[in-house]
Design a protein around this motif. Sequence first.
Motif, short mmCIF file in Angstrom:
data_model
loop_
_atom_site.label_atom_id
_atom_site.label_comp_id
_atom_site.label_asym_id
_atom_site.label_seq_id
_atom_site.Cartn_x
_atom_site.Cartn_y
_atom_site.Cartn_z
N THR A 96 45.27 48.25 45.76
CA THR A 96 45.42 49.71 45.79
C THR A 96 44.52 50.36 44.75
O THR A 96 43.78 51.31 45.05
N SER A 126 47.33 52.06 51.68
CA SER A 126 46.46 52.06 50.50
C SER A 126 44.99 52.17 50.87
O SER A 126 44.15 52.42 50.01
N ASN A 176 47.93 43.44 57.58
CA ASN A 176 49.21 42.98 57.03
C ASN A 176 50.35 43.16 58.03
O ASN A 176 51.35 42.45 57.97
N ASP A 201 39.18 45.63 52.62
CA ASP A 201 40.46 45.39 51.98
C ASP A 201 40.86 43.95 52.34
O ASP A 201 41.27 43.68 53.46
N GLN A 204 45.06 40.69 52.56
CA GLN A 204 45.70 39.68 53.41
C GLN A 204 44.75 38.58 53.85
O GLN A 204 45.14 37.69 54.60
N SER A 224 44.48 41.35 45.90
CA SER A 224 45.56 41.41 44.90
C SER A 224 45.96 40.03 44.42
O SER A 224 46.06 39.09 45.23
N HIS A 226 48.99 39.03 43.40
CA HIS A 226 50.33 38.58 43.77
C HIS A 226 50.43 38.08 45.21
O HIS A 226 51.50 37.63 45.62
N LYS A 227 49.35 38.16 45.96
CA LYS A 227 49.37 37.61 47.31
C LYS A 227 48.60 36.29 47.39
O LYS A 227 48.53 35.67 48.45
N1 PMP Z 1 46.11 46.24 51.85
C1 PMP Z 1 46.81 45.37 52.56
C2 PMP Z 1 46.28 44.90 53.87
C3 PMP Z 1 48.03 44.91 52.06
O1 PMP Z 1 48.75 44.04 52.77
C4 PMP Z 1 48.49 45.37 50.81
C5 PMP Z 1 49.81 44.91 50.23
N2 PMP Z 1 50.89 44.97 51.12
C6 PMP Z 1 47.70 46.28 50.11
C7 PMP Z 1 46.51 46.68 50.67
C8 PMP Z 1 48.10 46.83 48.80
O2 PMP Z 1 48.12 45.84 47.84
P1 PMP Z 1 48.77 46.10 46.42
O3 PMP Z 1 50.12 46.71 46.67
O4 PMP Z 1 48.85 44.74 45.82
O5 PMP Z 1 47.86 47.02 45.68
#
Ligand code: PMP
Length: 408
Positions: A96, A126, A176, A201, A204, A224, A226-227
């Motif tokens: 984000t 995002s 996602n 982005d 995922q 990110s 955490h993923k």
């Molecule tokens: N883009 C996609 C495709 C996502 O799946 C996510 C997280 N669900 C985000 C952006 C945002 O990531 P974050 O909340 O870690 O910033």
Amino acid sequence: NAPFDVVALREEFPVLSREVHGKPLVYLDNAATSQTPRQVIEVFGDYYSRYNANIHRGLHTLADEATAAFEGARHRVKAFLNAEDARQVIFTRGTTEAINLVAQSWGRSQLAAGDEVLISMLEHHSNIVPWQLLAAERGFTIKVIPVDSQGALDMTAYRALLSERTKLVAVNHVSNALGTINPVKEMATLAHQYGALILIDGAQAAPHLKVDVQAIDADFYAFSGHKVYGPTGVGVLYGKKSLLDAMPPWQGGGEMIKTVSFDLGTTYAEIPHKFEAGTPAIAEVIALGRAIEWMESVGVGAIGAWEGVLLDHATQAVSQIEGLRILGTAPHKAGVLSFVVEGAHSQDIGLLIDQLGVAIRTGHHCAQPLLHHFGVDATCRASFAAYNTLEEVDSFIEALQRVIGMVR
Ligand code: PMP
């Protein structure tokens, strides 16, 4: 047959041995956040008990050690993405913030009325809202690449939307909400033919696919921590060096300057520091480096292949359930199974299946326009990671059938 030893691999994740409501946890909400292996968790204890110090400006041992570990993580991310240069890796709070950085720095200085930004129907909020916020200020137009009934991007429509007015294409690499893998390399080639940039982005994609920003020819790429089996609070923006060099800073503060003067004004540091104002999430960045090291030790290709086995197995099994409709049936998918069940609210399924120890996500998955397009407000989403097993998929299916029986 597992391409790697999933049983041994699970041992590395302490949380996987816990119970929920007296049942063994079956964690299938990996697209929201993946779990962390012990070696990532240990970074925090180690950092705060041995070398907690602010980075870059210290002249003492602890600061040197923290800086070396932090910059070491940057080099790890560089290799993970196959970036040309570690300076092209900017640490952010997550995907984000990485997208907002591009919008507020590159976008605010480059986009004006008459310009167009193409996003897709598959975007997470995002990768929608930062462009809407900026469009309201700068007066450019946002156009949306549609999806077909399988949830794949309509590439004919994409070609038709591209024009000399297109300045940026901002799309996810993997959806996602549906799991669709988008043809980002082809999309980049097409965007570049019109002189437009492409921001991808990768939130995922990074957990499941080997990402090569040079092969894709991505102008910007975000993901990110955490993923990818790392901590929350940290993410990455990759950018082409010439772009990052030319972009203005977006947040001001310490670390991002060369000189500050009331009389002469302020000059800015070189990349990446120009975009890293203030004290970063030091332990989190180091832990992200460790998470990537973990993924590479298992093999990103092997992880993706195993998740493909799990996804196929789950897809086949849920397809037998009467009244269940899968959203997202594109031929190229990663990690995600999204569905709705006739006569059963997704929310009810989510709550009841949790009682049986199974964690899935229900809701709009921060992709309201996409769900609206498919005529639903919410779906159930099971999403897979390296440590999931075929037995867990079976437990999930069994639990799902029980829950459907209860609510119908
Ligand atoms: N883009 C996609 C495709 C996502 O799946 C996510 C997280 N669900 C985000 C952006 C945002 O990531 P974050 O909340 O870690 O910033």
